[in-house]
Design a protein around this motif. Structure first.
Motif, PDB file in Angstrom:
ATOM      1  N   SER A 247       0.406   0.048   1.587  1.00 57.63           N
ATOM      2  CA  SER A 247       1.592  -0.783   1.774  1.00 57.63           C
ATOM      3  C   SER A 247       1.166  -2.248   1.766  1.00 57.63           C
ATOM      4  N   ALA A 248       1.724  -3.010   0.831  1.00 58.16           N
ATOM      5  CA  ALA A 248       1.360  -4.436   0.741  1.00 58.16           C
ATOM      6  C   ALA A 248       1.702  -5.147   2.049  1.00 58.16           C
ATOM      7  N   GLY A 249       2.865  -4.811   2.617  1.00 60.23           N
ATOM      8  CA  GLY A 249       3.269  -5.429   3.886  1.00 60.23           C
ATOM      9  C   GLY A 249       2.291  -5.100   5.003  1.00 60.23           C
TER      10      GLY A 249
ATOM     11  N   LEU B 255      -0.897  -7.039   4.543  1.00 64.30           N
ATOM     12  CA  LEU B 255      -0.703  -8.447   4.921  1.00 64.30           C
ATOM     13  C   LEU B 255      -0.664  -8.601   6.443  1.00 64.30           C
ATOM     14  N   ARG B 256       0.024  -7.674   7.136  1.00 62.69           N
ATOM     15  CA  ARG B 256       0.089  -7.767   8.600  1.00 62.69           C
ATOM     16  C   ARG B 256      -1.301  -7.565   9.215  1.00 62.69           C
ATOM     17  N   ALA B 257      -2.098  -6.672   8.626  1.00 65.17           N
ATOM     18  CA  ALA B 257      -3.460  -6.455   9.138  1.00 65.17           C
ATOM     19  C   ALA B 257      -4.310  -7.717   8.942  1.00 65.17           C
TER      20      ALA B 257
ATOM     21  N   TYR C 224       5.257 -16.877   5.982  1.00 68.39           N
ATOM     22  CA  TYR C 224       5.987 -16.268   4.857  1.00 68.39           C
ATOM     23  C   TYR C 224       6.753 -15.026   5.311  1.00 68.39           C
ATOM     24  N   ILE C 225       6.112 -14.196   6.135  1.00 67.90           N
ATOM     25  CA  ILE C 225       6.756 -12.948   6.552  1.00 67.90           C
ATOM     26  C   ILE C 225       7.984 -13.233   7.417  1.00 67.90           C
ATOM     27  N   THR C 226       7.858 -14.162   8.351  1.00 64.40           N
ATOM     28  CA  THR C 226       8.991 -14.470   9.221  1.00 64.40           C
ATOM     29  C   THR C 226      10.149 -15.062   8.431  1.00 64.40           C
ATOM     30  N   GLU C 227       9.817 -15.825   7.397  1.00 65.35           N
ATOM     31  CA  GLU C 227      10.863 -16.430   6.559  1.00 65.35           C
ATOM     32  C   GLU C 227      11.367 -15.472   5.488  1.00 65.35           C
ATOM     33  N   GLY C 228      10.793 -14.270   5.421  1.00 63.84           N
ATOM     34  CA  GLY C 228      11.217 -13.303   4.406  1.00 63.84           C
ATOM     35  C   GLY C 228      10.841 -13.712   3.000  1.00 63.84           C
ATOM     36  N   LEU C 229       9.825 -14.558   2.884  1.00 60.05           N
ATOM     37  CA  LEU C 229       9.399 -15.052   1.569  1.00 60.05           C
ATOM     38  C   LEU C 229       8.188 -14.270   1.068  1.00 60.05           C
ATOM     39  N   ILE C 230       7.907 -14.387  -0.224  1.00 61.75           N
ATOM     40  CA  ILE C 230       6.791 -13.660  -0.822  1.00 61.75           C
ATOM     41  C   ILE C 230       5.499 -14.473  -0.663  1.00 61.75           C
ATOM     42  N   VAL C 231       4.524 -13.872  -0.048  1.00 60.04           N
ATOM     43  CA  VAL C 231       3.207 -14.491   0.162  1.00 60.04           C
ATOM     44  C   VAL C 231       2.575 -14.769  -1.207  1.00 60.04           C
ATOM     45  N   PRO C 232       1.876 -15.903  -1.364  1.00 63.31           N
ATOM     46  CA  PRO C 232       1.252 -16.204  -2.663  1.00 63.31           C
ATOM     47  C   PRO C 232       0.435 -15.014  -3.185  1.00 63.31           C
TER      48      PRO C 232
ATOM     49  N   ASP D 188       3.039   0.475  -2.188  1.00 63.43           N
ATOM     50  CA  ASP D 188       4.359   0.389  -1.551  1.00 63.43           C
ATOM     51  C   ASP D 188       4.718  -1.072  -1.264  1.00 63.43           C
ATOM     52  N   GLY D 189       5.890  -1.478  -1.760  1.00 65.49           N
ATOM     53  CA  GLY D 189       6.355  -2.850  -1.513  1.00 65.49           C
ATOM     54  C   GLY D 189       5.658  -3.884  -2.376  1.00 65.49           C
ATOM     55  N   PHE D 190       5.262  -3.472  -3.532  1.00 60.71           N
ATOM     56  CA  PHE D 190       4.551  -4.349  -4.465  1.00 60.71           C
ATOM     57  C   PHE D 190       4.717  -3.783  -5.873  1.00 60.71           C
ATOM     58  N   PRO D 191       4.898  -4.605  -6.887  1.00 60.65           N
ATOM     59  CA  PRO D 191       5.066  -6.059  -6.896  1.00 60.65           C
ATOM     60  C   PRO D 191       6.490  -6.473  -6.526  1.00 60.65           C
TER      61      PRO D 191
ATOM     62  N   ASP E 137       5.279 -12.676 -10.989  1.00 59.35           N
ATOM     63  CA  ASP E 137       3.868 -13.050 -11.179  1.00 59.35           C
ATOM     64  C   ASP E 137       2.929 -11.951 -10.662  1.00 59.35           C
ATOM     65  N   GLN E 138       3.330 -11.290  -9.553  1.00 55.64           N
ATOM     66  CA  GLN E 138       2.505 -10.207  -9.011  1.00 55.64           C
ATOM     67  C   GLN E 138       2.433  -9.034  -9.992  1.00 55.64           C
ATOM     68  N   ALA E 139       3.567  -8.731 -10.610  1.00 52.60           N
ATOM     69  CA  ALA E 139       3.626  -7.601 -11.550  1.00 52.60           C
ATOM     70  C   ALA E 139       2.665  -7.844 -12.718  1.00 52.60           C
TER      71      ALA E 139
ATOM     72  N   LYS F  18      17.280 -12.988   5.282  1.00 54.81           N
ATOM     73  CA  LYS F  18      16.417 -13.714   4.336  1.00 54.81           C
ATOM     74  C   LYS F  18      15.693 -12.733   3.416  1.00 54.81           C
ATOM     75  N   ARG F  19      15.263 -11.606   3.991  1.00 50.27           N
ATOM     76  CA  ARG F  19      14.546 -10.606   3.177  1.00 50.27           C
ATOM     77  C   ARG F  19      15.482 -10.011   2.122  1.00 50.27           C
ATOM     78  N   PHE F  20      16.742  -9.767   2.491  1.00 53.32           N
ATOM     79  CA  PHE F  20      17.703  -9.239   1.510  1.00 53.32           C
ATOM     80  C   PHE F  20      17.872 -10.228   0.352  1.00 53.32           C
TER      81      PHE F  20
HETATM   82  O1  C5P Z   1       7.211  -4.264   2.639  1.00 55.88           O
HETATM   83  P1  C5P Z   1       7.358  -4.938   3.976  1.00 55.88           P
HETATM   84  O2  C5P Z   1       8.785  -4.934   4.450  1.00 55.88           O
HETATM   85  O3  C5P Z   1       6.407  -4.428   4.989  1.00 55.88           O
HETATM   86  O4  C5P Z   1       6.965  -6.466   3.726  1.00 55.88           O
HETATM   87  C1  C5P Z   1       7.061  -7.389   4.777  1.00 55.88           C
HETATM   88  C2  C5P Z   1       6.882  -8.795   4.265  1.00 55.88           C
HETATM   89  O5  C5P Z   1       5.575  -8.962   3.703  1.00 55.88           O
HETATM   90  C3  C5P Z   1       7.834  -9.224   3.156  1.00 55.88           C
HETATM   91  O6  C5P Z   1       9.125  -9.575   3.627  1.00 55.88           O
HETATM   92  C4  C5P Z   1       7.066 -10.415   2.593  1.00 55.88           C
HETATM   93  O7  C5P Z   1       7.173 -11.545   3.430  1.00 55.88           O
HETATM   94  C5  C5P Z   1       5.630  -9.893   2.642  1.00 55.88           C
HETATM   95  N1  C5P Z   1       5.248  -9.264   1.357  1.00 55.88           N
HETATM   96  C6  C5P Z   1       4.888 -10.088   0.285  1.00 55.88           C
HETATM   97  N2  C5P Z   1       4.547  -9.530  -0.921  1.00 55.88           N
HETATM   98  C7  C5P Z   1       4.578  -8.194  -1.086  1.00 55.88           C
HETATM   99  C8  C5P Z   1       4.924  -7.334  -0.017  1.00 55.88           C
HETATM  100  C9  C5P Z   1       5.260  -7.914   1.205  1.00 55.88           C
HETATM  101  O8  C5P Z   1       4.887 -11.302   0.423  1.00 55.88           O
HETATM  102  N3  C5P Z   1       4.267  -7.671  -2.285  1.00 55.88           N
END
Ligand code: C5P
Ligand code: MG
Length: 199
Positions: A41-43, A46-48, A64-72, A98-101, A105-107, A153-155
């Motif tokens: 799981s990409a999320g 990132l949390r780890a 980035y996570i709190t703002e619901g934005l995509i991490v670089p 899971d949760g990627f791309p 750009d990630q794809a 924000k995530r939606f």
């Molecule tokens: O998939 P999950 O809900 O755990 O992702 C949590 C957060 O991690 C996303 O809202 C986003 O900020 C970040 N994320 C990201 N790029 C990804 C997957 C997750 O920036 N490919």
């Protein structure tokens, strides 16, 4: 252009996409029990990394996570590449990413640099259902982003930034769309059918 780290013959990568709360993690956990998959799981990665002592990017990830934005993308792709290499070294060949791309750009970078994907599982779920699930999860998840503000924000990010990725793979005929506002086991039957047909 340089070659990807792995070939399609060496590893099977299935991208698992869908809005927050669509059930990606739940379905991946079930697949891991019944099939020989590694679930990344990409999320979670990132949390780890955010929580790791001495991480130079921990504060940035949290923002980035709190703002619901995509991490670089460099950060997330590096974490995924390391995890795949580590598992491959232990004889693992099948990966659920899971949760990627979540962004174009990630794809493109992942398929160029790491390995081309086999297909995409896309969990299609109404926002009302996802909101309910995330608010329920938020009672116990301890996640910085399972609150109404962050969820909205995530939606928005999902619609604007991640859906174009689903459409990109759809044009390549690589997407299996799964309707998932149904009980977990019903969704899982469709997931298994897709895996058996496509891999
Ligand atoms: O998939 P999950 O809900 O755990 O992702 C949590 C957060 O991690 C996303 O809202 C986003 O900020 C970040 N994320 C990201 N790029 C990804 C997957 C997750 O920036 N490919
Ligand atoms: Mg998840």
């Amino acid at each position: 252009m340089s070659k990807p780290e792995f070939s399609k013959e060496q590893v099977n990568v299935v991208f698992v996409l869908g809005g927050p709360g669509a059930g990606k993690g739940t379905q991946c956990s079930k697949l891991v029990q019944d099939h020989d998959f590694v679930h990344l799981s990409a999320g979670d990665l990132l949390r780890a990394e955010q929580a790791r002592d001495g991480s130079e990017v921990g504060a940035l990830i949290k923002h980035y996570i709190t703002e619901g934005l995509i991490v670089p993308q460099e950060i997330t792709i590096q974490l995924l590449n390391n995890a795949i290499k580590e598992s491959y070294g232990r004889g693992k060949h099948n990966f659920l990413i899971d949760g990627f791309p979540r962004k174009m750009d990630q794809a493109i970078t992942f398929e160029e640099v790491v390995v081309p994907s086999k297909f995409v599982l896309f969990f299609d779920c109404p926002e009302t259902v996802m909101m309910e699930r995330l608010m329920e999860r938020g009672k116990t998840s301890g996640r910085d982003d399972d609150n109404v503000e962050s969820i909205k924000k995530r939606f928005k990010t999902f619609e604007e930034t991640s859906m174009p990725v689903v459409e990109y793979f759809e044009k390549q005929g690589k997407v299996v769309r799964i309707v998932c506002d149904k009980p977990v086991d019903e969704v899982y039957k469709e997931v298994e059918r897709a895996i058996n047909e496509k891999l």
